[in-house]
Structure formats: structure tokens, C-alpha cells
Design a protein around this motif. Structure first.
Motif, PDB file in Angstrom:
ATOM      1  N   GLU A   1      20.263  42.349  43.314  1.00  0.00           N
ATOM      2  CA  GLU A   1      20.061  43.739  42.911  1.00  0.00           C
ATOM      3  C   GLU A   1      21.302  44.264  42.210  1.00  0.00           C
ATOM      4  O   GLU A   1      22.422  43.870  42.521  1.00  0.00           O
ATOM      5  CB  GLU A   1      19.754  44.606  44.135  1.00  0.00           C
ATOM      6  CG  GLU A   1      18.411  44.305  44.754  1.00  0.00           C
ATOM      7  CD  GLU A   1      18.086  45.240  45.908  1.00  0.00           C
ATOM      8  OE1 GLU A   1      18.619  46.376  45.937  1.00  0.00           O
ATOM      9  OE2 GLU A   1      17.309  44.830  46.763  1.00  0.00           O
ATOM     10  N   LEU A   2      21.086  45.156  41.259  1.00  0.00           N
ATOM     11  CA  LEU A   2      22.179  45.822  40.572  1.00  0.00           C
ATOM     12  C   LEU A   2      23.038  46.560  41.597  1.00  0.00           C
ATOM     13  O   LEU A   2      22.509  47.144  42.546  1.00  0.00           O
ATOM     14  CB  LEU A   2      21.616  46.801  39.542  1.00  0.00           C
ATOM     15  CG  LEU A   2      22.608  47.458  38.592  1.00  0.00           C
ATOM     16  CD1 LEU A   2      23.317  46.408  37.739  1.00  0.00           C
ATOM     17  CD2 LEU A   2      21.894  48.456  37.703  1.00  0.00           C
ATOM     18  N   SER A   3      24.329  46.526  41.444  1.00  0.00           N
ATOM     19  CA  SER A   3      25.320  47.169  42.327  1.00  0.00           C
ATOM     20  C   SER A   3      25.460  46.481  43.677  1.00  0.00           C
ATOM     21  O   SER A   3      26.096  47.025  44.574  1.00  0.00           O
ATOM     22  CB  SER A   3      25.008  48.656  42.549  1.00  0.00           C
ATOM     23  OG  SER A   3      25.029  49.332  41.308  1.00  0.00           O
ATOM     24  N   SER A   4      24.871  45.293  43.839  1.00  0.00           N
ATOM     25  CA  SER A   4      25.031  44.595  45.111  1.00  0.00           C
ATOM     26  C   SER A   4      26.330  43.787  45.116  1.00  0.00           C
ATOM     27  O   SER A   4      26.876  43.432  44.072  1.00  0.00           O
ATOM     28  CB  SER A   4      23.830  43.689  45.405  1.00  0.00           C
ATOM     29  OG  SER A   4      23.700  42.689  44.427  1.00  0.00           O
ATOM     30  N   ASN A   5      26.822  43.554  46.303  1.00  0.00           N
ATOM     31  CA  ASN A   5      28.005  42.729  46.488  1.00  0.00           C
ATOM     32  C   ASN A   5      27.559  41.282  46.673  1.00  0.00           C
ATOM     33  O   ASN A   5      26.621  41.021  47.423  1.00  0.00           O
ATOM     34  CB  ASN A   5      28.801  43.183  47.711  1.00  0.00           C
ATOM     35  CG  ASN A   5      29.428  44.538  47.500  1.00  0.00           C
ATOM     36  OD1 ASN A   5      30.163  44.742  46.543  1.00  0.00           O
ATOM     37  ND2 ASN A   5      29.120  45.482  48.372  1.00  0.00           N
ATOM     38  N   VAL A   6      28.225  40.373  45.976  1.00  0.00           N
ATOM     39  CA  VAL A   6      27.924  38.949  46.077  1.00  0.00           C
ATOM     40  C   VAL A   6      29.232  38.188  46.257  1.00  0.00           C
ATOM     41  O   VAL A   6      30.313  38.731  46.029  1.00  0.00           O
ATOM     42  CB  VAL A   6      27.189  38.425  44.814  1.00  0.00           C
ATOM     43  CG1 VAL A   6      25.821  39.065  44.667  1.00  0.00           C
ATOM     44  CG2 VAL A   6      28.017  38.631  43.553  1.00  0.00           C
ATOM     45  N   ARG A   7      29.124  36.949  46.668  1.00  0.00           N
ATOM     46  CA  ARG A   7      30.256  36.021  46.638  1.00  0.00           C
ATOM     47  C   ARG A   7      29.893  34.977  45.609  1.00  0.00           C
ATOM     48  O   ARG A   7      28.744  34.540  45.536  1.00  0.00           O
ATOM     49  CB  ARG A   7      30.480  35.366  47.993  1.00  0.00           C
ATOM     50  CG  ARG A   7      31.079  36.355  48.969  1.00  0.00           C
ATOM     51  CD  ARG A   7      31.871  35.725  50.089  1.00  0.00           C
ATOM     52  NE  ARG A   7      33.074  35.027  49.704  1.00  0.00           N
ATOM     53  CZ  ARG A   7      34.262  35.598  49.451  1.00  0.00           C
ATOM     54  NH1 ARG A   7      34.383  36.892  49.497  1.00  0.00           N
ATOM     55  NH2 ARG A   7      35.315  34.875  49.147  1.00  0.00           N
ATOM     56  N   VAL A   8      30.853  34.598  44.790  1.00  0.00           N
ATOM     57  CA  VAL A   8      30.631  33.587  43.761  1.00  0.00           C
ATOM     58  C   VAL A   8      31.646  32.471  43.926  1.00  0.00           C
ATOM     59  O   VAL A   8      32.757  32.699  44.412  1.00  0.00           O
ATOM     60  CB  VAL A   8      30.720  34.196  42.340  1.00  0.00           C
ATOM     61  CG1 VAL A   8      29.628  35.227  42.136  1.00  0.00           C
ATOM     62  CG2 VAL A   8      32.086  34.806  42.070  1.00  0.00           C
ATOM     63  N   ARG A   9      31.255  31.252  43.557  1.00  0.00           N
ATOM     64  CA  ARG A   9      32.209  30.146  43.556  1.00  0.00           C
ATOM     65  C   ARG A   9      31.863  29.179  42.438  1.00  0.00           C
ATOM     66  O   ARG A   9      30.699  28.977  42.109  1.00  0.00           O
ATOM     67  CB  ARG A   9      32.282  29.451  44.909  1.00  0.00           C
ATOM     68  CG  ARG A   9      31.067  28.736  45.374  1.00  0.00           C
ATOM     69  CD  ARG A   9      31.324  28.127  46.753  1.00  0.00           C
ATOM     70  NE  ARG A   9      30.097  27.579  47.288  1.00  0.00           N
ATOM     71  CZ  ARG A   9      29.893  27.324  48.559  1.00  0.00           C
ATOM     72  NH1 ARG A   9      30.832  27.571  49.448  1.00  0.00           N
ATOM     73  NH2 ARG A   9      28.751  26.821  48.961  1.00  0.00           N
ATOM     74  N   PHE A  10      32.926  28.648  41.840  1.00  0.00           N
ATOM     75  CA  PHE A  10      32.777  27.706  40.742  1.00  0.00           C
ATOM     76  C   PHE A  10      34.058  26.908  40.604  1.00  0.00           C
ATOM     77  O   PHE A  10      35.111  27.295  41.104  1.00  0.00           O
ATOM     78  CB  PHE A  10      32.430  28.431  39.430  1.00  0.00           C
ATOM     79  CG  PHE A  10      33.379  29.545  39.065  1.00  0.00           C
ATOM     80  CD1 PHE A  10      34.460  29.310  38.242  1.00  0.00           C
ATOM     81  CD2 PHE A  10      33.168  30.823  39.549  1.00  0.00           C
ATOM     82  CE1 PHE A  10      35.335  30.339  37.908  1.00  0.00           C
ATOM     83  CE2 PHE A  10      34.028  31.861  39.223  1.00  0.00           C
ATOM     84  CZ  PHE A  10      35.117  31.614  38.398  1.00  0.00           C
ATOM     85  N   ALA A  11      33.951  25.771  39.937  1.00  0.00           N
ATOM     86  CA  ALA A  11      35.095  24.883  39.754  1.00  0.00           C
ATOM     87  C   ALA A  11      35.775  25.176  38.431  1.00  0.00           C
ATOM     88  O   ALA A  11      35.123  25.491  37.433  1.00  0.00           O
ATOM     89  CB  ALA A  11      34.637  23.432  39.795  1.00  0.00           C
ATOM     90  N   VAL A  12      37.100  25.097  38.445  1.00  0.00           N
ATOM     91  CA  VAL A  12      37.886  25.217  37.218  1.00  0.00           C
ATOM     92  C   VAL A  12      38.827  24.026  37.146  1.00  0.00           C
ATOM     93  O   VAL A  12      39.317  23.550  38.173  1.00  0.00           O
ATOM     94  CB  VAL A  12      38.686  26.537  37.161  1.00  0.00           C
ATOM     95  CG1 VAL A  12      37.767  27.730  37.059  1.00  0.00           C
ATOM     96  CG2 VAL A  12      39.606  26.678  38.345  1.00  0.00           C
ATOM     97  N   PRO A  13      39.070  23.521  35.947  1.00  0.00           N
ATOM     98  CA  PRO A  13      39.977  22.376  35.833  1.00  0.00           C
ATOM     99  C   PRO A  13      41.427  22.806  36.030  1.00  0.00           C
ATOM    100  O   PRO A  13      41.809  23.910  35.654  1.00  0.00           O
ATOM    101  CB  PRO A  13      39.736  21.878  34.410  1.00  0.00           C
ATOM    102  CG  PRO A  13      39.187  23.048  33.674  1.00  0.00           C
ATOM    103  CD  PRO A  13      38.485  23.904  34.678  1.00  0.00           C
TER     104      PRO A  13
END
Length: 90
Positions: free
Chosen positions: A47-59
Motif C-alpha cells: 500500500e502507498l505510504s506503508s513501511n517496508v523492509r528491502v534487501r538487495f546485493a551490491v558489488p
């Protein structure tokens, strides 16, 4: 997560995950990363304005590092200029 695709500037793309609920992760593709946020292409939209956690790899110099951060959903896209469905976070 699988390795990232290294390209220049905002063209960087990498497999990513996001969580709306604690402990439940969903697949996405992160792109358009900047100091102001990132875009996550995915079929499931929070939903718009919701709090999320994100994760991704970076070199890094000798290995990939996984970054995990909180984010605020500031934009939803049924289809952006590249035809991707997803959301933007700050």
C-alpha cells in the motif's frame, strides 16, 4: 539472491526482496537506485505510504554485500516508462 547486473549509474539492476510483514519476504528486482530512493519491480504491490523492509546485493571490491534497510512506499506503478509494475521507496 542471485548476482547483480552491473551497469552504469541508475541502470544498476539486482534481484531483491521486500517485506511488508515481519518475516515474510517477496521477490523483486531493484533498479533506479539513488540517494533519494529506489524502484522495486514486482507483481505484488504494498500500500502507498506503508513501511517496508528491502534487501538487495551490491558489488564490493571482492564480494557481494547484502544491504537491508527500512523504506517508505512513496509511489505505486502499474506500469512505468519501461513497462514495469512496482513501487518506489525513500
Amino acid at each position: 539472491m542471485t548476482p547483480s547486473t552491473r551497469t552504469s549509474g541508475s541502470d544498476y539492476k539486482a534481484p531483491a526482496q521486500f517485506s511488508i510483514e515481519v518475516g515474510r519476504w517477496h521477490e523483486a528486482l531493484v533498479s533506479d537506485i539513488s540517494a533519494k530512493g529506489a524502484f522495486f519491480a514486482t507483481g505484488l504491490l504494498p500500500e502507498l505510504s506503508s513501511n517496508v523492509r528491502v534487501r538487495f546485493a551490491v558489488p564490493s571490491e571482492d564480494e557481494q554485500k547484502t544491504i537491508e534497510l527500512p523504506g517508505l512506499v512513496v509511489k505505486l506503478s502499474d506500469s512505468d516508462a519501461a513497462g514495469r509494475r512496482g513501487f518506489a521507496v525513500l
